[in-house]
Design a protein around this motif. Structure first.
Motif, mmCIF file in Angstrom:
data_model
loop_
_atom_site.group_PDB
_atom_site.id
_atom_site.type_symbol
_atom_site.label_atom_id
_atom_site.label_comp_id
_atom_site.label_asym_id
_atom_site.label_seq_id
_atom_site.Cartn_x
_atom_site.Cartn_y
_atom_site.Cartn_z
ATOM 1 N N GLU A 57 42.229 22.198 25.374
ATOM 2 C CA GLU A 57 42.339 21.164 26.004
ATOM 3 C C GLU A 57 43.313 22.194 27.097
ATOM 4 O O GLU A 57 42.988 22.282 28.266
ATOM 5 N N ARG A 58 44.330 23.312 26.754
ATOM 6 C CA ARG A 58 45.032 23.793 27.600
ATOM 7 C C ARG A 58 43.986 25.375 28.098
ATOM 8 O O ARG A 58 44.445 25.366 28.908
ATOM 9 N N ILE A 59 43.124 24.859 26.994
ATOM 10 C CA ILE A 59 42.008 26.030 28.523
ATOM 11 C C ILE A 59 41.305 25.524 29.404
ATOM 12 O O ILE A 59 41.155 26.007 30.499
ATOM 13 N N ARG A 60 40.671 24.564 29.650
ATOM 14 C CA ARG A 60 40.364 23.249 30.016
ATOM 15 C C ARG A 60 40.819 23.303 31.415
ATOM 16 O O ARG A 60 40.702 23.494 32.791
ATOM 17 N N GLU A 61 42.410 23.199 31.306
ATOM 18 C CA GLU A 61 43.321 23.113 32.402
ATOM 19 C C GLU A 61 43.627 24.225 33.539
ATOM 20 O O GLU A 61 43.457 24.093 34.665
ATOM 21 N N GLU A 62 43.004 25.411 32.811
ATOM 22 C CA GLU A 62 42.843 26.851 33.481
ATOM 23 C C GLU A 62 42.006 26.977 33.233
ATOM 24 O O GLU A 62 41.528 27.867 34.786
ATOM 25 N N GLY A 63 40.725 26.116 33.918
ATOM 26 C CA GLY A 63 39.450 26.374 34.269
ATOM 27 C C GLY A 63 38.772 27.477 32.942
ATOM 28 O O GLY A 63 37.568 27.669 33.890
ATOM 29 N N GLY A 64 39.441 27.410 32.263
ATOM 30 C CA GLY A 64 37.601 27.620 31.065
ATOM 31 C C GLY A 64 36.946 26.772 30.386
ATOM 32 O O GLY A 64 37.130 25.751 30.156
ATOM 33 N N ALA A 115 39.234 33.191 26.181
ATOM 34 C CA ALA A 115 38.524 32.244 27.710
ATOM 35 C C ALA A 115 38.923 32.246 29.124
ATOM 36 O O ALA A 115 37.932 32.892 29.729
ATOM 37 N N ARG A 116 40.357 33.122 29.196
ATOM 38 C CA ARG A 116 40.539 33.973 30.556
ATOM 39 C C ARG A 116 39.824 35.108 31.427
ATOM 40 O O ARG A 116 39.823 34.940 31.938
ATOM 41 N N GLU A 117 39.149 35.547 30.082
ATOM 42 C CA GLU A 117 38.736 36.555 30.400
ATOM 43 C C GLU A 117 37.033 36.497 30.290
ATOM 44 O O GLU A 117 35.871 37.905 29.979
ATOM 45 N N GLY A 118 36.883 34.886 29.835
ATOM 46 C CA GLY A 118 35.515 34.908 30.685
ATOM 47 C C GLY A 118 34.199 34.165 29.412
ATOM 48 O O GLY A 118 33.487 33.563 29.651
ATOM 49 N N ALA A 119 34.767 34.300 28.193
ATOM 50 C CA ALA A 119 34.126 33.886 27.132
ATOM 51 C C ALA A 119 33.969 32.196 27.094
ATOM 52 O O ALA A 119 35.136 31.328 27.851
ATOM 53 N N SER A 120 32.823 31.708 26.803
ATOM 54 C CA SER A 120 32.876 30.202 26.247
ATOM 55 C C SER A 120 33.837 30.278 24.296
ATOM 56 O O SER A 120 33.151 30.883 24.010
ATOM 57 N N VAL A 121 34.666 28.947 24.425
ATOM 58 C CA VAL A 121 35.558 29.417 23.421
ATOM 59 C C VAL A 121 34.938 28.010 22.571
ATOM 60 O O VAL A 121 35.288 26.876 22.778
#
Length: 271
Positions: free
Chosen positions: A52-59, A31-37
């Motif tokens: 939720e952790r991914i979304r909190e980071e903007g992913g 997700a940090r690298e731009g993928a939709s996961v």
């Protein structure tokens, strides 16, 4: 964990077993690298936590509860992913049935149901995700599948024969997938981790056993989930576009030397 953002921009990834451990670390890195996961796990609450952790980071992430040994559930997973994100570019299979560890005993003593359950998740889970994701990849003319094996695929640990057999079979499956679909732009590779310290493994071994494993690693530490996630990122990215049907071992050098090396080290230290 350092990364170069954007290596998976506009890519969609299904990651099974992503509720914790290596799968979760991989989902977060992708997700940090731009993928939709699509964060997939049999435990829906753990999948939701990772998402939720991914979304909190903007992913971008969607949780999905699925047992990958259930074909109907995998069909729903693939359909959901394709509808939500418009396609499937990456499949990463980390799901493993760890609940069977106490029952995966010597072959003459184990109940056959243990073998069936282990193979159903660790091997057939890879078969099913590939089977149903492949049509989307074929239409797109590209795709990357990574299946997770283990050092146990070729190094017996004198325990867990059903697990090690399933992980050996994963390598054969992956080579078949690479051969059958490589001409259509689809790659399939394998990651074989050594001992990786995570929440799912920390209680599997005593302190003494952990020290033994550290003694057998040609590195100053044991592995972490991020170590495997970074290898997975490479295999999912265009940087590995000419790598297909291969096994990448992430074990800190545990399998690189003759078995007597640690004993020789101790002898040298004693003199």
């Amino acid at each position: 964990m350092e990364s170069t953002a954007g290596r998976l921009t506009r890519k969609t990834a299904i990651i099974s077993g992503a509720g914790s451990g290596i799968g979760a670390a991989t989902a977060e890195l992708f997700a940090r690298e731009g993928a939709s996961v699509v964060v997939t796990d049999k435990d829906g609450s753990s999948a939701a936590s990772t998402a939720e952790r991914i979304r909190e980071e903007g992913g971008v992430a969607e949780p999905f509860t699925a047992d990958v040994s259930d074909e109907a559930a995998v069909i729903e997973l693939v359909a959901f992913t394709a509808q939500r994100f418009g396609g499937i570019d990456i499949v990463q299979n980390y799901a493993s049935n760890r609940s069977l560890v106490p029952f995966d005993v010597a072959i003459a003593e184990a109940d056959l149901s243990v073998w069936v359950q282990q193979l159903s998740v660790d091997l057939l889970g890879c078969v099913l995700t590939a089977k149903h994701a492949l049509p989307h990849m074929v239409r797109a003319g590209s795709g990357s599948i990574v299946n997770v094996s283990s050092l146990g695929a070729w190094l017996s640990f004198e325990s867990r024969p059903a697990y090690t057999t399933s992980k050996a079979a994963v390598i054969g499956l992956s080579k078949s997938l690479a051969t059958e679909y490589g001409k259509q732009g689809i790659r399939c590779n394998v990651i074989a981790p050594g001992h990786i310290v995570s929440a799912g493994t920390e209680n599997m071994y005593s302190d003494e056993q952990t020290e033994v494993m550290l003694d057998h690693v040609s590195a100053p530490r044991l592995g972490r989930p991020d170590d495997v996630a970074l290898a997975a990122l490479f295999l999912a990215s265009p940087e590995s576009s000419f790598i297909n049907g291969q096994v990448i071992v992430v074990d800190g050098g545990m399998s690189a030397y003759a078995p007597m090396v640690p004993s020789f080290r101790r002898l040298a230290e004693a003199t």
